[in-house]
Scaffold this active site. Structure first.
Site, short mmCIF file in Angstrom:
data_model
loop_
_atom_site.label_atom_id
_atom_site.label_comp_id
_atom_site.label_asym_id
_atom_site.label_seq_id
_atom_site.Cartn_x
_atom_site.Cartn_y
_atom_site.Cartn_z
N CYS A 21 0.83 -1.21 0.00
CA CYS A 21 0.00 0.00 0.00
C CYS A 21 0.86 1.26 0.00
O CYS A 21 0.47 2.29 -0.54
CB CYS A 21 -0.96 0.00 1.19
SG CYS A 21 -0.16 -0.12 2.80
N CYS A 39 29.27 31.24 12.20
CA CYS A 39 30.26 30.81 13.18
C CYS A 39 30.04 31.55 14.50
O CYS A 39 29.87 32.78 14.50
CB CYS A 39 31.67 31.08 12.66
SG CYS A 39 32.97 30.56 13.82
N CYS A 94 35.10 25.81 10.28
CA CYS A 94 35.22 27.22 9.92
C CYS A 94 36.62 27.45 9.37
O CYS A 94 37.63 27.24 10.07
CB CYS A 94 34.99 28.10 11.15
SG CYS A 94 35.19 29.87 10.82
N CYS A 115 38.40 30.27 11.51
CA CYS A 115 38.88 29.86 12.84
C CYS A 115 39.82 28.66 12.76
O CYS A 115 40.53 28.35 13.74
CB CYS A 115 37.70 29.50 13.74
SG CYS A 115 36.57 30.86 14.09
N HIS A 153 -1.40 1.72 7.35
CA HIS A 153 -1.93 1.56 6.00
C HIS A 153 -1.84 2.89 5.27
O HIS A 153 -2.11 3.95 5.84
CB HIS A 153 -3.39 1.09 6.05
CG HIS A 153 -4.00 0.87 4.70
ND1 HIS A 153 -3.48 -0.04 3.80
CD2 HIS A 153 -5.07 1.45 4.09
CE1 HIS A 153 -4.22 -0.02 2.70
NE2 HIS A 153 -5.18 0.88 2.85
#
Length: 932
Positions: free
Chosen positions: A296, A446, A735, A738, A822
């Site tokens: 189904c 960030c 990042c 960083c 179902h």
């Protein structure tokens, strides 16, 4: 088979437990090999085993009082439909319901712990399915009804592996019906009520390849002595009546008799060929899809996609033949696209009311073996696979170029978005991309530096979370100490990250018993699966667990007591409902303990005379000297002390440690001890003549809520989807400024929506401890869906209204829970412009006011300008689709390689489209579109 525990009564050492843990983990992690045998073990047994043998870094506490008690013999009763242990429950799920272990691991676990009597081991073979020969354990071999032409009184039901070849099946049937070796045979697929097909011609194919169905009939036929066959090849009818065949007058087979015989049509087995309308025309598209066995989910997804006019016209007209990409390594060699096209052409021919999509299912199963069996799946997962597979089969790009991603830096977002979309189209160009692909803007911020990253990514679905409270419902039964008070079943709402203490507090709000005076337990198969600690997380409660909360008076000690009855052989069997009995923690006597157990079981005893005697016992409270329990002058009340005996047992109630006797000495019981009340044979038959009585009263919280549910709005889901979210520890973002990974804030926004928008509600959640479905009503518009407020494209203000608004054309529904739900669908037919309800093979008229329900799982929207164009050009599918190709774009006002359906701001009106059709029709002969 009896209990096969061969270990000593003493608990194993920490070193032995560590060795068990290591051995089983190593064996469980071994690779599946075709033909190997694996065993199913109920998760309710295996999880306590894992807890019992796992150190967790804190060291074991080997004593009767430690938290993780020995699991006892392996008990798989929860996996079977009944106590006959002949059939597994449907829709069992690995890890949630059962764990798989290889053969060696099974024998080790039986050696260490044994398994309960009368249960057969659940052994299953590893099989390889599909073109990729993906290995998996065959949990559900297919059940077939096997019959013989010459012995119509016998019909055998057999479980057979899906990898069994037709030749092997024929050999097995020859043995089964004792057919002589010199006799020629052939076997027939009697799945279809009105006719059947020869299987012997596909001798090397497997049962899965020919797609035999669960519980269907297969017939073997012997050649006659004169060399002729009884079945002459004409269509004849096969039926089954009370396990036998019925032969009608004439050469055919009878369908039924007047005495209640049932033909195979009553088993909902349908023909693989279309069901015609007996010469009557039906509206194209109103063709049901037969359920082939838990399909189904597939039928629902197919009905939704089938009612997308743009795609259906494309496949109906044969446009796909020009664009089949048979060399794409990511595709299916064009086979999936061809199978889908064949299905669409049948569904939209107008000649058939229903169809069994067996060939299409086989094609899907070849390339995605997870869909090859007959287990329930997710309609969205199927649709996602289908859309992706159709795209790769129809991708106009034969050789995908390598494109290096460029950082956005400080460039305008419109420039970066156009670049991203162009790059996507250079590698992906198909009718699927033209119709169903949109563009997200992803923003990552960030938390430590000023850097904000912007990327633009294509999408095919909007998978929206539901903004509901992080709560869950728990059904639990409260058992008061006073047997005159009702046992009440409640449904309480607690935080998903709450504790057992929250559950008790919620029950206390209903019945006003102090929550501190409650002990919560998990009961499973007449034993305590777990006795919860107050601070334990509510996530430890599974979806279908039976939670019993016992009143525990202040200062009392709660003792777990099992109910057992003694058989004629002297063995003890668990039955009924275990109970928690409150007793005095100090100087406990046998009499006090016995009466406490009587009080706890009083409400379940069926015999009123015995109940009267027990009540008199409680009222008179005779001392031992007056009652003389073992003396000659026994009173009626003293007989109450002979209903059962009390024994100290293990945590599973299967192993006895010692019997308790009545004497003058206080009973000393260790912490964590379990008791069993062993009812004598006569007492058991009198007090519990039938099954354990259901005495609980349903609280109104358990009853269905008849109040009108207002639900939430689709826009609420969009707001949650487009809100910023902090990344988890396992999903940190790197990042570049960083130079490290960060738990950044991530946010999705809409940049460009596709002509056909598919929205998926995240109703299902899966965690380590539970699987939930959210039945929250989501209110969504039938017409004029406008998501402009969530689109961050600055050019949106110039878009025409009909280029940013959508109308609903289909809905995939899911009813029920996770275990056995179902799927159905609502769809608006593009021919009669009316809504219809599709429930497998059934198609019925509906209306738009019925479409918005709690069952809505996927929504399909069509942009209004596309709907308008399609209504004005219903018979021009070829030019209509060609106009989306790159060549057509170059022929229209010099636009770049982008579908006009995405050009919200451009004036692509009907007159332009008609001109484009002329241009394309004049250039069909030298079309240079990428095809294979």
């Amino acid at each position: 088979m009896g209990e096969q525990k061969i270990t000593d009564d003493e608990e194993p050492s920490p070193e032995a437990l560590e060795k068990q843990d290591t051995q089983i983990k190593e064996l469980k992690n071994q690779t599946l090999t075709n033909g190997d045998t694996w065993y199913l073990i109920d998760s309710h047994w295996f999880k306590p085993f894992e807890q019992y043998v796992t150190n967790n870094g804190f060291g074991w506490k080997i004593s009767k009082s430690h938290d993780h008690v020995a699991p006892g013999p392996i008990d798989n009763s929860g996996l079977f439909t009944d106590d006959s242990y002949n059939e597994l429950k449907d829709n069992l799920s690995e890890h949630y319901n059962y764990t798989l272990v290889p053969e060696k691991a099974w024998y080790l676990l039986v050696k260490w712990y044994g398994f309960v009597e009368d249960q057969p081991p659940i052994a299953r073979k590893v099989i390889a399915l599909g073109i990729t020969q993906t290995t998996n354990v065959e949990i559900y071999p297919i059940k077939l009804k096997l019959g013989c032409y010459d012995n119509k009184e016998k019909v055998f039901t057999k479980e057979i592996s899906k990898t069994t070849t037709i030749a092997d099946l024929e050999k097995d049937m020859r043995k089964l019906f004792e057919i002589p070796c010199d006799k020629q045979t052939r076997i027939w697929n009697a799945f279809i009520p009105d006719s059947y097909d020869e299987l012997s011609t596909a001798a090397d194919k497997s049962i899965a390849d020919v797609d035999l169905q669960k519980n269907q009939l297969v017939v073997i036929e012997q050649q006659n002595d004169n060399g002729e066959w009884t079945h002459g090849g004409s269509k004849q009818k096969v039926s089954l009546s009370n396990g036998t065949y019925q032969k009608s007058t004439g050469s055919g087979w009878g369908s039924s008799s007047s005495s209640g015989t049932s033909s195979f049509s009553n088993y909902k087995l349908r023909s693989s060929s279309p069901t015609s309308m007996n010469g009557h025309y039906c509206t194209p598209g109103l063709c049901g899809l037969n359920n082939l066995g838990n399909t189904c989910f597939m039928n629902s997804a197919l009905q939704c996609l089938s009612n997308v006019p743009a795609l259906t016209q494309y496949f109906k007209s044969g446009c796909h033949e020009k664009e089949l990409n048979r060399t794409n390594p990511l595709g299916m060699g064009g086979k999936l696209a061809k199978a889908y096209a064949s299905l669409i052409q049948v569904m939209w021919s107008g000649d058939h009311s229903s169809f069994a999509p067996r060939d299409f299912k086989m094609a899907v199963g070849q390339f995605a073996p997870r869909f090859s069996g007959y287990q329930q799946h997710d309609s969205q997962e199927l649709l996602s696979f289908l859309i992706d597979g159709l795209h790769e089969d129809l991708n106009r790009i034969s050789a995908k170029p390598y494109i290096e991603m460029q950082e956005a830096n400080d460039r305008p977002h419109t420039e970066v978005a156009l670049e991203s979309w162009d790059n996507h189209r250079k590698r992906n160009s198909s009718v699927i991309v033209d119709t169903l692909h949109g563009l997200f803007r992803s923003t990552v911020d960030c938390p430590e530096c000023p850097r904000i990253s912007f990327t633009f990514d294509p999408f095919c679905f909007l998978s929206l979370p539901l903004p509901v409270k992080r709560e869950r419902s728990v059904e639990c039964t409260f058992v008061p100490v006073d047997y005159s008070d009702d046992v009440v079943k409640y449904k309480v709402t607690v935080p998903k990250d709450g504790s057992i203490d929250d559950v008790c507090s919620a029950v206390s709000q209903y019945n006003e018993y102090p929550s501190a005076d409650m002990t919560a337990t998990d009961v499973y198969n007449a034993r305590f699966h777990k006795i919860f600690k107050r601070k334990e997380g509510v996530r430890a409660i599974y979806e279908k667990d039976y939670i019993y909360i016992f009143q525990s008076p202040p200062g009392a000690r709660m003792l777990p007591v099992y109910m057992r009855h003694v058989s004629v052989t002297g063995s003890s069997h668990l039955f009924g409902q275990p109970t928690m009995v409150p007793v005095c923690p100090n100087n406990l006597t046998y009499k006090q303990l016995y009466q406490a157990v009587l009080r706890a079981t009083f409400r379940y005893i069926a015999d009123e005379e015995i109940q009267d005697k027990i009540e008199k016992l409680f009222e008179n409270d005779y001392d031992d000297e007056e009652q003389k329990m073992d003396g000659e002058n026994e009173t009626e009340e003293s007989n109450c002390y002979k209903l059962f005996t009390l024994k100290v047992v293990n945590s599973f109630g299967t192993q006895e440690y010692k019997q308790l006797y009545n004497d003058d000495n206080p009973i000393k019981l260790q912490d964590g001890v379990y008791l069993a009340a062993d009812w004598s044979k006569s007492a058991f038959e009198i007090c519990f003549p039938k099954e354990w009585p259901k005495v609980e009263v349903m609280h109104e919280s358990v009853k269905p809520d008849t109040k009108k549910v207002h639900g939430i709005d689709l826009h609420d889901c969009m707001k949650l989807f487009t809100s910023a979210e902090k990344l988890g520890v396992d999903d940190e973002w790197y990042c570049s400024q960083c130079k490290k990974h960060q738990q950044a804030l991530k946010k999705f926004d809409l940049w460009m929506l596709p002509p056909i928008l598919v929205i998926h509600f995240k109703r299902f959640s899966h965690t380590r401890y539970s699987r939930d479905k959210l039945d929250t009503l989501v209110n969504f518009p039938i017409r004029d869906l406008d998501l402009s407020e969530f689109i961050v494209n600055p050019t949106k203000e110039s878009w025409e209204t009909k280029k940013r608004r959508y109308n609903l054309i289909a809905v995939s529904n899911h009813y029920g829970g996770l275990g056995g739900g179902h799927y159905t669908a609502y769809a608006k037919n593009s021919v009669d412009n009316e809504w219809h309800y599709f429930d497998d093979s059934s198609v019925s008229p509906s209306s738009e006011d019925r479409v918005v329900t709690k069952a809505a799982y996927m929504l399909v929207y069509q942009r209004q300008d596309l709907e308008e164009w399609h209504s004005q050009h219903p018979n021009t599918p070829f030019s209509y689709m060609e106009m989306w190709s790159p060549r057509a774009m170059e022929a229209t006002n010099g636009m770049s390689d982008q579908s006009p359906l995405f050009k919200f701001g451009n004036d692509i009106n009907n007159s332009n489209m008609e001109e484009n059709e002329d241009i394309l029709n004049n250039n069909n002969a030298d079309d240079s579109m990428d095809t294979t």
